[in-house]
Design an enzyme around this catalytic site. Structure first.
Site, PDB file in Angstrom:
ATOM      1  CB  CYS A 220      -0.928   0.009   1.214  1.00  0.00           C
ATOM      2  SG  CYS A 220      -2.373  -1.070   1.048  1.00  0.00           S
ATOM      3  CB  CYS A 241      28.001  -6.319   5.846  1.00  0.00           C
ATOM      4  SG  CYS A 241      28.988  -5.905   7.296  1.00  0.00           S
TER       5      CYS A 241
END
Length: 393
Positions: A220, A241
């Site tokens: 949404c 990372c």
């Protein structure tokens, strides 16, 4: 014929499995058929059952009838699974396709000797030792592939203890592709679920409860990476990372399990969205409404279903005013009407209906009116004469 590298990899996996078996140590405790509130050292459920005695939960034993699927057994997911296991959940279904690495050791739960094992197998073995009463199913595959996605849908729709849909799905994955796969599956199956996540800098996180058609799904209001349809794999760089703090992940996992328990056992209020900022200790909460133009067709269909359902209006509970509990007492304490504060407590203050003062407003005794009860008497003395009199005081 297998190459040398493949054989060496296989040897490492077998060594890891052997180390895991050796680490189990002593025998597991016997299964407990019925939860008991008896307070003895040998009862692992006594403190959980105390929630029932204290009136927090009506029937804690119901947790043994519940099935929860945890997707992603990493920093948040493994701790989430451990908490649910210690709480005595009836059945736990684990999904992940990654393996335990030494780099995972900062995220709690996993141990060095489990390096090389699949995360679901390592987690299942550890959790079974913690609580043998819990039924644990482990699935070592990537749910985002076409074939595995259908397996995933079948499992969460038929994998409960009774052969029906699971009671709740918990998303603990670390990428948007997997989140969208879970979102699609739950919208199609009308399955309630929680989405969770921790930021790349490890100092913020969130949980979100999603009820298809009633609250906003993940599609949404998608993140920019999802909305622009960028391949996440192209954003990753070699040797770089994301940051990871076990504290942040533990906090997010705690919020996730706490709200899951409230939903499963029907106590308290389930938070639809709860954020967390570690830098400011800020915990925003909000409710997210579904998007009528959501890209997910199943989400729009669920919204239409909810719209057509008749609304159930709850009757207002009428409580009788019984007055003060102790009208007569030995200390001479009297109770005023709560909606009628004494006029002398707040002179000159006009209150609107429903507003009360929490304390009496003191009268300013420094003004001439307050000390003499009227205006200062007129004087014939000049300002210089008055100042001279003050100096001689």
């Amino acid at each position: 014929m297998a190459s040398v590298d493949e054989l060496q990899k296989k040897i490492k996996e077998l060594e890891a499995k052997l180390a895991a078996v050796e680490a189990k140590g002593g025998p597991m405790r016997q299964k407990i058929e019925v939860m008991s509130s008896e307070v003895v050292d040998s009862n692992p459920y006594s403190r959980l059952m105390a929630l029932k005695r204290m009136g927090i939960v009506n029937n804690y034993e119901q947790i043994r009838e519940k099935t929860v699927a945890v997707v992603g057994v990493g920093g948040v997911g493994s701790v989430t699974a451990e908490m649910l296991t210690r709480c005595g959940i009836g059945k736990l279904i684990l999904f992940d396709y990654d393996k335990v690495e030494l780099a995972n050791m900062n995220r709690l739960f996993f141990q060095p000797h489990q390096a090389g094992l699949s995360k679901v197998d390592a987690a299942a073995a550890t959790l079974q030792n913690i609580n043998p009463d819990v039924t644990i199913d482990a699935y070592n595959y990537n749910i985002t592939t076409v074939d595995n996605f259908q397996k995933f849908c079948d499992t969460i729709s038929k994998g409960s203890l009774t052969g029906g849909a699971v009671d709740l799905v918990l998303s603990c994955v670390d990428n948007f592709e997997a989140r969208m796969a879970i979102n699609t599956a739950c919208n199609e199956l009308d399955q309630k679920w929680f989405e969770s996540g921790v930021s790349e800098n490890a100092v913020s996180g969130h949980i979100q409860f999603i009820s298809p058609g009633e609250s906003a799904c993940f599609a949404c209001a998608p993140p920019l990476v999802v909305a622009t349809k960028v391949d996440e794999r192209t954003l990753k760089r070699e040797g770089v990372c994301a940051a990871s703090l076990p504290t942040t992940m533990g906090i997010v996992a705690g919020f996730l399990v706490q709200n899951s328990l409230k939903y499963l056992l029907e106590f308290g209020n389930v938070t639809h969205y709860l954020g967390y900022s570690a830098l400011t200790d800020f915990f925003p909460t909000m409710s997210l409404q579904p998007n009528p133009t959501c890209d997910d067709a199943s989400c729009r269909a669920r919204q239409e279903q909810r719209r057509l359902q008749p609304r159930v209006e709850l009757a207002a509970e009428v409580t009788e005013d019984c007055g003060p509990v102790h009208q007569d007492n030995d200390w001479g304490i009297s109770v005023l009407e709560e909606n009628s504060p004494a006029d002398e407590d707040c002179p000159g203050l006009k209150l609107v209906d429903g507003v009360q003062v929490a304390y009496s407003i003191p009268v300013d005794s420094s003004t001439p009116e307050s000390s003499t009860g009227g205006a200062v008497a007129a004087s014939e003395l000049s300002l210089e004469d008055l100042m001279q009199q003050m100096k001689t005081m």
